[in-house]
Write a protein that holds these residues in place. Structure first.
Motif, short mmCIF file in Angstrom:
data_model
loop_
_atom_site.label_atom_id
_atom_site.label_comp_id
_atom_site.label_asym_id
_atom_site.label_seq_id
_atom_site.Cartn_x
_atom_site.Cartn_y
_atom_site.Cartn_z
N GLY A 196 -39.85 6.46 124.38
CA GLY A 196 -40.38 5.31 123.65
C GLY A 196 -39.38 4.78 122.64
N VAL A 197 -38.67 5.67 121.98
CA VAL A 197 -37.62 5.26 121.04
C VAL A 197 -36.53 4.52 121.81
CG1 VAL A 197 -35.83 6.07 119.46
CG2 VAL A 197 -38.12 7.09 119.37
N ILE A 198 -36.14 5.06 122.95
CA ILE A 198 -35.13 4.40 123.78
C ILE A 198 -35.61 3.01 124.17
CG2 ILE A 198 -33.96 4.42 126.02
CD1 ILE A 198 -34.00 7.50 125.81
N TRP A 199 -36.86 2.91 124.61
CA TRP A 199 -37.43 1.62 125.01
C TRP A 199 -37.35 0.62 123.87
CZ3 TRP A 199 -41.23 -1.39 122.98
CH2 TRP A 199 -41.62 -2.49 123.73
N ARG A 200 -37.75 1.06 122.68
CA ARG A 200 -37.80 0.17 121.52
C ARG A 200 -36.43 -0.42 121.21
NH1 ARG A 200 -35.86 -2.09 117.26
NH2 ARG A 200 -37.19 -2.39 115.49
N PHE A 201 -35.40 0.43 121.21
CA PHE A 201 -34.07 -0.07 120.85
C PHE A 201 -33.39 -0.79 122.01
CE2 PHE A 201 -34.89 2.82 117.39
CZ PHE A 201 -34.53 2.01 116.32
N ARG A 202 -33.72 -0.43 123.23
CA ARG A 202 -33.14 -1.13 124.38
C ARG A 202 -33.69 -2.55 124.48
NH1 ARG A 202 -30.23 0.59 128.64
NH2 ARG A 202 -30.74 2.75 128.27
N THR A 203 -34.99 -2.71 124.19
CA THR A 203 -35.61 -4.03 124.33
C THR A 203 -35.50 -4.87 123.06
OG1 THR A 203 -37.79 -3.26 123.58
CG2 THR A 203 -37.31 -3.13 125.97
N GLY A 204 -35.35 -4.23 121.90
CA GLY A 204 -35.33 -4.96 120.65
C GLY A 204 -36.71 -5.43 120.23
N GLN A 250 -40.69 -5.13 118.81
CA GLN A 250 -41.32 -4.50 117.66
C GLN A 250 -41.99 -3.21 118.11
OE1 GLN A 250 -43.94 -7.22 115.72
NE2 GLN A 250 -42.39 -8.80 115.52
N TRP A 251 -42.14 -2.28 117.16
CA TRP A 251 -42.79 -1.01 117.49
C TRP A 251 -44.19 -1.27 118.04
CZ3 TRP A 251 -40.17 3.35 117.80
CH2 TRP A 251 -39.01 3.50 117.06
N ARG A 252 -44.90 -2.22 117.48
CA ARG A 252 -46.28 -2.51 117.90
C ARG A 252 -46.39 -2.98 119.34
NH1 ARG A 252 -49.86 -3.13 113.48
NH2 ARG A 252 -48.77 -2.94 111.51
N GLU A 253 -45.30 -3.43 119.92
CA GLU A 253 -45.30 -3.92 121.31
C GLU A 253 -45.02 -2.83 122.33
OE1 GLU A 253 -42.37 -7.00 121.13
OE2 GLU A 253 -43.68 -8.36 120.06
N MET A 254 -44.84 -1.61 121.86
CA MET A 254 -44.49 -0.50 122.74
C MET A 254 -45.61 -0.23 123.76
SD MET A 254 -43.43 3.32 121.65
CE MET A 254 -41.99 2.62 120.86
N PRO A 255 -45.26 -0.09 125.04
CA PRO A 255 -46.27 0.23 126.05
C PRO A 255 -46.96 1.57 125.76
CG PRO A 255 -44.22 -0.47 127.09
CD PRO A 255 -43.93 -0.28 125.64
N GLU A 256 -48.21 1.66 126.09
CA GLU A 256 -49.01 2.86 125.81
C GLU A 256 -48.51 4.10 126.54
OE1 GLU A 256 -53.20 2.26 126.20
OE2 GLU A 256 -53.13 0.39 125.05
N ARG A 257 -47.73 3.94 127.59
CA ARG A 257 -47.26 5.12 128.34
C ARG A 257 -46.38 6.04 127.48
NH1 ARG A 257 -44.03 0.93 130.55
NH2 ARG A 257 -41.82 1.27 130.29
N PHE A 258 -45.86 5.51 126.37
CA PHE A 258 -45.04 6.32 125.48
C PHE A 258 -45.86 6.99 124.38
CE2 PHE A 258 -42.05 2.88 126.86
CZ PHE A 258 -41.29 3.67 127.70
N GLY A 259 -47.14 6.71 124.34
CA GLY A 259 -48.00 7.21 123.28
C GLY A 259 -48.26 6.12 122.26
N ALA A 260 -49.00 6.46 121.23
CA ALA A 260 -49.30 5.49 120.18
C ALA A 260 -48.01 5.07 119.49
CB ALA A 260 -50.27 6.10 119.18
#
Length: 99
Positions: A36-44, A46-56
């Motif tokens: 999820g951290v990787i996803w957040r920084f790779r996509t740029g 916001q944390w709130r937009e993170m897909p649920e598959r990574f957890g809350a």
């Protein structure tokens, strides 16, 4: 496998650097939270937009902050450089000692 997912070899390298306390994070969730951290920084995104598959997103954000404060990412970087040096895969011409 997406660009945010780690293969097993990558995870075996990273996992020992992630602290597991007496109250969490639960070891079976560590990989998806790190991804999820990787996803957040790779996509740029916001944390709130993170897909649920990574957890809350709040949990992943809190893990990131704790890992950052504990020096996990610095230790990973240093070990990745050391591992590349052991394999003779480092190109010192790309190293800049400037500031």
């Amino acid at each position: 496998m997406t660009r945010a997912q780690l293969n097993d070899r990558e995870w075996e390298f990273i996992e020992p650097f992630l602290p597991v306390g007496g109250f969490g994070p639960y070891p079976e969730r560590l990989r998806e939270q790190f991804e999820g951290v990787i996803w957040r920084f790779r996509t740029g995104s916001q944390w709130r937009e993170m897909p649920e598959r990574f957890g809350a997103w709040q949990t992943v954000y809190n893990r990131f902050m704790r890992w950052r404060d504990a020096g996990v990412f610095q230790a990973l970087l240093e070990e990745a450089i050391a591992e590349a040096a052991r394999r003779d895969e480092i190109d010192m011409s790309l190293v800049s000692v400037d500031s």
